[in-house]
Motif scaffolding. Structure first.
Motif, PDB file in Angstrom:
ATOM      1  N   MET A  71       0.843  -1.195   0.000  1.00 45.17           N
ATOM      2  CA  MET A  71       0.000   0.000   0.000  1.00 45.17           C
ATOM      3  C   MET A  71       0.881   1.248   0.000  1.00 45.17           C
ATOM      4  O   MET A  71       1.821   1.371   0.788  1.00 45.17           O
ATOM      5  CB  MET A  71      -0.912   0.007   1.223  1.00 45.17           C
ATOM      6  CG  MET A  71      -1.853   1.202   1.251  1.00 45.17           C
ATOM      7  SD  MET A  71      -3.227   0.946   2.379  1.00 45.17           S
ATOM      8  CE  MET A  71      -3.794   2.628   2.617  1.00 45.17           C
ATOM      9  N   GLY A  72       0.575   2.161  -0.912  1.00 44.67           N
ATOM     10  CA  GLY A  72       1.369   3.370  -1.074  1.00 44.67           C
ATOM     11  C   GLY A  72       2.477   3.234  -2.088  1.00 44.67           C
ATOM     12  O   GLY A  72       3.174   4.195  -2.404  1.00 44.67           O
ATOM     13  N   GLU A  73       2.652   2.031  -2.642  1.00 39.23           N
ATOM     14  CA  GLU A  73       3.664   1.780  -3.670  1.00 39.23           C
ATOM     15  C   GLU A  73       3.014   1.931  -5.041  1.00 39.23           C
ATOM     16  O   GLU A  73       2.048   1.237  -5.346  1.00 39.23           O
ATOM     17  CB  GLU A  73       4.233   0.368  -3.505  1.00 39.23           C
ATOM     18  CG  GLU A  73       5.277  -0.026  -4.529  1.00 39.23           C
ATOM     19  CD  GLU A  73       5.789  -1.445  -4.302  1.00 39.23           C
ATOM     20  OE1 GLU A  73       6.993  -1.662  -4.525  1.00 39.23           O
ATOM     21  OE2 GLU A  73       4.990  -2.321  -3.902  1.00 39.23           O
ATOM     22  N   SER A  74       3.526   2.823  -5.855  1.00 40.03           N
ATOM     23  CA  SER A  74       2.963   2.994  -7.192  1.00 40.03           C
ATOM     24  C   SER A  74       3.364   1.811  -8.073  1.00 40.03           C
ATOM     25  O   SER A  74       4.336   1.095  -7.791  1.00 40.03           O
ATOM     26  CB  SER A  74       3.460   4.289  -7.831  1.00 40.03           C
ATOM     27  OG  SER A  74       4.819   4.162  -8.216  1.00 40.03           O
ATOM     28  N   PHE A  75       2.626   1.636  -9.151  1.00 40.85           N
ATOM     29  CA  PHE A  75       2.979   0.576 -10.087  1.00 40.85           C
ATOM     30  C   PHE A  75       4.387   0.784 -10.632  1.00 40.85           C
ATOM     31  O   PHE A  75       5.140  -0.178 -10.845  1.00 40.85           O
ATOM     32  CB  PHE A  75       1.972   0.524 -11.248  1.00 40.85           C
ATOM     33  CG  PHE A  75       2.402  -0.377 -12.364  1.00 40.85           C
ATOM     34  CD1 PHE A  75       2.386  -1.756 -12.217  1.00 40.85           C
ATOM     35  CD2 PHE A  75       2.853   0.158 -13.576  1.00 40.85           C
ATOM     36  CE1 PHE A  75       2.814  -2.597 -13.252  1.00 40.85           C
ATOM     37  CE2 PHE A  75       3.265  -0.677 -14.610  1.00 40.85           C
ATOM     38  CZ  PHE A  75       3.243  -2.052 -14.443  1.00 40.85           C
TER      39      PHE A  75
END
Length: 421
Positions: A201-205
């Motif tokens: 969560m909070g990690e962009s693609f």
């Protein structure tokens, strides 16, 4: 798919234990609709043939792949809706033994290869405009990306033929290490910080992509090295499945380049990158923010339905061999696609995988669609989330008030027993 077909797909909803164990005779209402998946490379091949016959008048056909993946399939998902049908327990054995379903999966591969070679030939012609070459690469890459899912279905089966065919389906994207890493890495570490294929969560693609690509490759080397060492063999043994996969990809790329000319090589590389990126987009979607908890001995709990994001959109599931029933797949990796079940209480995506791809590429759009959904799933307990380490403090502060509201609502509701796989 007409209204009558749609009604028949939803006419069996055995989600209760009594229905799942019903002894009544049951027939798969989607039996012939599964043919949509091997038809997909056939659609691509037909479109490329049409483009070859009239490239100026039918330019749009060069772009049929991304149109299907990012437009037509999501639109059909929205229009046709969800499939609540589950096969009863009494039917699972018969479904698993029916060779019809495995033949459908294998039928994808010959059409996949024919379409890829056709695309390479078209992209290699001197008079093919650059914009058409881009469209052709995206079309072939999109369908070869779905081909990775074909490999996923075959690779979980125990026979040597299935494993070789899985590798063959992976060869056009050069992503053959997936057959090792997915089965023996991802399934072991899913929904943990140690898994490169489980997004946080909070990690962009775009941060996830290099982590999963290089992490998956590194993991596959370690897994295969250890497997060979247990047999007293070196990494460079002929039995190395990673080297076998590389040889298959190199052979296919080399043969296609010999047939179509040197211009085929950049085309093959471009379509492979796009196809592999679609796989990793789906990986990003499947376990975003979900975390298996540890017991008192520090061991992760067994994978449960709560550790995978699911979607029950009919059309996407028909094209993807019910990959979206991901919870049941992780509980029973060798269970064939036609026997996978839907769990009402498993975390649900707001749409099918196809409709979630473009939001995944736009971080703010993705966070708005999914972050509060993760918090809702964990009933406001922020300590149970798989956080991106560099954003954990920021996001815990941002969502503290919302999480408290969710926790209060959850505390006022009667407790229910979570589903079991």
């Amino acid at each position: 798919m007409n209204a009558k077909t749609h009604d028949s797909l939803n006419s069996h909803t055995p989600t209760s234990p009594s229905a799942l164990n019903s002894g009544e005779a049951w027939q798969d209402p989607k039996r012939y609709l599964w043919l949509l998946s091997p038809v997909l490379p056939g659609i691509g091949l037909a479109a490329l043939t049409g483009y070859a016959l009239a490239p100026k008048k039918l330019k749009a056909l060069a772009w049929i792949g991304p149109a299907l993946v990012h437009g037509i399939i999501p639109a059909l998902d929205h229009a046709i809706g969800e499939d609540q049908n589950n096969p009863p327990e009494s039917a699972l054995g018969t479904l698993e033994q029916d060779k019809y379903y495995s033949r459908i999966v294998k039928a994808f591969i010959p059409a996949q290869y024919a379409m890829t070679v056709m695309g390479a030939w078209l992209a290699s012609r001197k008079d093919t405009p650059i914009e058409d070459r881009i469209g052709l690469a995206l079309t072939v890459g999109a369908i070869n990306g779905v081909g990775i899912n074909t490999a996923h279905e075959l690779g979980h089966k125990s026979t040597r033929l299935n494993k070789w065919m899985a590798m063959a389906a992976l060869a056009p994207t050069g992503y053959t290490h997936f057959a090792v890493e997915h089965n023996f890495g991802h399934h072991k570490r899913v929904a943990t910080p140690e898994d490169p294929a489980s997004s946080r969560m909070g990690e962009s693609f775009w941060r996830f992509l290099p982590r999963t690509v290089f992490g998956g490759m590194n993991s596959s080397v370690k897994i295969e090295t250890a497997r060979l060492a247990r047999k007293g063999k070196s990494f460079w043994s002929r039995e190395n499945e990673l080297l076998q996969g590389c040889a298959m990809s190199a052979g296919f790329f080399g043969a296609t380049t010999l047939v179509c000319g040197p211009r085929a090589l950049p085309f093959l590389a471009a379509q492979a990158i796009y196809g592999a990126s679609l796989l990793e987009s789906v990986n990003y979607i499947e376990h975003y923010g979900l975390l298996r908890q540890k017991d008192s001995n520090g061991k992760y709990q067994r994978t449960q339905p709560e550790h995978s994001w699911n979607s029950n959109q009919i059309v996407s599931n028909l094209f993807l061999y019910q990959l979206q029933r991901h919870s049941d797949h992780h509980a029973h990796p060798q269970r064939s696609y036609q026997a996978l079940r839907h769990f009402e209480q498993a975390p649900q995506l707001p749409g099918g995988y196809a409709s979630m791809l473009i939001p995944a590429y736009v971080p703010q759009w993705w966070y708005e669609a999914m972050d509060k959904r993760v918090i809702d799933h964990y009933e406001g307990d922020l300590n149970r989330i798989n956080w991106a380490p560099n954003r954990k403090a920021e996001l815990m502060s941002k969502y503290a008030h919302y999480a408290a509201e969710v926790a209060a609502r959850a505390a006022s509701k009667p407790r229910t027993t979570p589903p079991s796989c």
